[in-house]
Design a protein around this motif. Structure first.
Motif, PDB file in Angstrom:
ATOM      1  N   ASP A 128       1.210   1.714  11.879  1.00  0.00           N
ATOM      2  CA  ASP A 128      -0.174   2.083  11.569  1.00  0.00           C
ATOM      3  C   ASP A 128      -0.912   2.530  12.834  1.00  0.00           C
ATOM      4  OD1 ASP A 128       0.569   1.175   9.084  1.00  0.00           O
ATOM      5  OD2 ASP A 128      -0.472  -0.740   9.265  1.00  0.00           O
TER       6      ASP A 128
ATOM      7  N   GLY B  81       7.180  14.649   5.566  1.00  0.00           N
ATOM      8  CA  GLY B  81       5.994  14.527   6.410  1.00  0.00           C
ATOM      9  C   GLY B  81       6.350  14.653   7.872  1.00  0.00           C
ATOM     10  N   TYR B  86       6.053   6.451   9.487  1.00  0.00           N
ATOM     11  CA  TYR B  86       6.853   5.735   8.481  1.00  0.00           C
ATOM     12  C   TYR B  86       8.144   6.483   8.148  1.00  0.00           C
ATOM     13  CZ  TYR B  86       2.077   4.081   8.277  1.00  0.00           C
ATOM     14  OH  TYR B  86       0.824   3.658   8.634  1.00  0.00           O
ATOM     15  N   THR B 112       2.077  15.391   8.279  1.00  0.00           N
ATOM     16  CA  THR B 112       2.158  14.113   7.581  1.00  0.00           C
ATOM     17  C   THR B 112       1.203  14.086   6.377  1.00  0.00           C
ATOM     18  OG1 THR B 112       2.071  11.707   7.875  1.00  0.00           O
ATOM     19  CG2 THR B 112       0.451  13.003   9.087  1.00  0.00           C
ATOM     20  N   ALA B 113       1.434  13.148   5.455  1.00  0.00           N
ATOM     21  CA  ALA B 113       0.664  13.094   4.204  1.00  0.00           C
ATOM     22  C   ALA B 113      -0.842  13.037   4.450  1.00  0.00           C
ATOM     23  CB  ALA B 113       1.112  11.911   3.361  1.00  0.00           C
ATOM     24  N   ALA B 114      -1.275  12.352   5.503  1.00  0.00           N
ATOM     25  CA  ALA B 114      -2.721  12.245   5.753  1.00  0.00           C
ATOM     26  C   ALA B 114      -3.357  13.632   5.773  1.00  0.00           C
ATOM     27  CB  ALA B 114      -2.990  11.528   7.077  1.00  0.00           C
ATOM     28  N   VAL B 131      -4.627   5.261   9.721  1.00  0.00           N
ATOM     29  CA  VAL B 131      -3.514   5.426   8.784  1.00  0.00           C
ATOM     30  C   VAL B 131      -2.797   4.086   8.643  1.00  0.00           C
ATOM     31  CG1 VAL B 131      -1.283   6.572   8.465  1.00  0.00           C
ATOM     32  CG2 VAL B 131      -3.229   7.869   9.352  1.00  0.00           C
ATOM     33  N   SER B 133       0.091   1.818   6.219  1.00  0.00           N
ATOM     34  CA  SER B 133       1.061   1.736   5.131  1.00  0.00           C
ATOM     35  C   SER B 133       0.861   0.427   4.379  1.00  0.00           C
ATOM     36  CB  SER B 133       2.490   1.787   5.680  1.00  0.00           C
ATOM     37  OG  SER B 133       3.400   1.434   4.645  1.00  0.00           O
ATOM     38  N   TYR B 161      -0.975   4.808   2.826  1.00  0.00           N
ATOM     39  CA  TYR B 161       0.332   5.326   2.416  1.00  0.00           C
ATOM     40  C   TYR B 161       1.043   4.240   1.600  1.00  0.00           C
ATOM     41  CZ  TYR B 161       0.473   9.190   5.939  1.00  0.00           C
ATOM     42  OH  TYR B 161       0.251  10.312   6.685  1.00  0.00           O
ATOM     43  N   ASN B 162       2.022   4.654   0.812  1.00  0.00           N
ATOM     44  CA  ASN B 162       2.959   3.744   0.136  1.00  0.00           C
ATOM     45  C   ASN B 162       2.293   2.614  -0.668  1.00  0.00           C
ATOM     46  OD1 ASN B 162       4.997   5.157   1.601  1.00  0.00           O
ATOM     47  ND2 ASN B 162       4.719   3.758   3.328  1.00  0.00           N
ATOM     48  N   THR B 219      -0.947   9.096  -2.110  1.00  0.00           N
ATOM     49  CA  THR B 219      -1.694   8.765  -0.896  1.00  0.00           C
ATOM     50  C   THR B 219      -3.165   8.650  -1.266  1.00  0.00           C
ATOM     51  OG1 THR B 219      -0.086  10.016   0.406  1.00  0.00           O
ATOM     52  CG2 THR B 219      -2.163   9.468   1.493  1.00  0.00           C
TER      53      THR B 219
END
Lengths: 253, 253
Positions: A128, B81, B86, B112-114, B131, B133, B161-162, B219
């Protein structure tokens, strides 16, 4: 009705360009960019109207882009990295909304400095993380330093953008060291993916020896309490070591 | 001596592929990938040895990649991503170091997904963000929830995330709401950039109506105290409105 693409070009070199970004620029007839970024994509803008502007003229750039779109143009507004992360996307949406302008806006994401710079340092970003801009042109320094403290208290990996104000940077790093209470790795990357790229690895105790190297296009990553340095790379374990035996490589295989 | 590329392929579609990523895969003779990601790049891996593995077999994938490189192969390990966020980068560096293996590792960053997800929501990511997880397979949930609390206290935009553990997600969102003390926008994106993409906009008070839609490839982005919703987009002002008049668009220009 025109359209605005707010386009991220990544860290600057051609290698991080995405197919979607190339397509958006190709489709646009007007390009709006800060002078330096216009140069980075010069090979893509032949025959287009290119409107450049200096730093700190973001409001002007957003205004021009929206007005050009209202005139029916397809406009690409260029940001380095990702266009949301301290780029032009937020301002363009904000101005379109506040002025009640109905124009289509599409964000083309790009690789932001956090990921681009981390790739040069090893793998500091594997847990993170918090991304914080140290520019106090728009945001009061107390607000910035409060976020730095909370990120340190949460043991986030911390990514610091825009360290233009040296006293503020020194205070931010002092807070991180005070909160973490232990020495953790610090990675400093200047001009990532450009010709004069410099990569520096240190710790919270030793990073100040690089203070003179730090300028506006430097990004700093401070590890979390589990990050370590190995073969001059910063590694932040993802947590597998908490559940699995990682000593499983057969070197003679 | 072989080499390992740890390659980010972005959110999944071809549009976010970078030139550098295409080059790294082209240069590799061995591809190591989770089965789903191997399919996403099938058009690039003709004639190469493709080693797939299931989820939760990350240690196996890292081991195979390192051993293949020791045998002299050029190996591309695929993450969706960005490979640090991660993904496989941290584990590969960590295992190479712990096993004292001297093999060249190069990270190819990806979107990345963000950033990818934020682009679908408007511009939620235009200020400092964290960010996190929510997977508690490797990290204790108390540690995760402490980070969620600190991020909320710092008024970060928060990217989750996740979200595979629904009770943990509910508790995280409860903490954010409790700390922020006000209602802020929540964006939820499932399968970003894939065929079954879904984009949902809500607030901390209303987001639970989408709870059944949320799965592992979702997300969630929670805005900061200044984020707002306009024309069904989430906008986080960058701070220009604190210093400049933004009502400057000439609609008749």
């Amino acid at each position: 009705m025109g359209k605005i693409y707010v386009v991220g070009i990544g860290p600057g070199g051609k290698e991080a360009r995405t197919l979607e970004m190339l397509e958006a620029i190709k489709e646009s007839d007007v390009i709006v960019a800060y002078t330096t970024y216009a140069k980075l994509i010069q090979d893509l803008t032949d025959g287009k109207e290119v409107i450049t502007a200096k730093m700190k003229e973001e409001v002007f750039r957003a205004k021009v882009a929206i007005e050009k779109a209202l005139q029916g143009h397809t406009v690409a507004v260029i940001s380095s990295g990702d266009p949301q992360v301290y780029g032009m996307a937020g301002l363009i949406y904000d101005m379109a909304c506040k002025n009640n302008v109905n124009v289509e806006i599409q964000i083309i994401p790009g690789i932001t400095a956090a990921n681009a710079v981390a790739a040069k340092l090893g793998s500091p970003l594997s847990m993170d993380f918090a991304v914080i801009s140290l520019s106090d042109l728009l945001i009061p320094s107390e607000e910035i330093l409060n976020r730095v403290r909370k990120a340190a208290e949460g043991d986030f990996v911390i990514v610091l953008y825009n360290p233009i104000n040296k006293p503020l940077l020194l205070e931010a790093m002092r807070i991180i060291k005070e909160v973490k209470g232990i020495d953790v790795p610090v990675g400093i990357v200047k001009s990532a993916y450009r010709e004069d790229e410099e990569i520096m690895i240190a710790t919270l105790s030793t990073w100040e020896k690089f203070l003179n190297k730090i300028n506006m296009i430097t990004t700093i990553i401070v590890g979390n309490s589990k990050s370590y340095i190995c073969n001059n790379k910063i590694i932040t374990p993802r947590g597998y070591e908490r559940r699995y035996d990682l000593h499983v490589i057969d070197s003679n295989s």
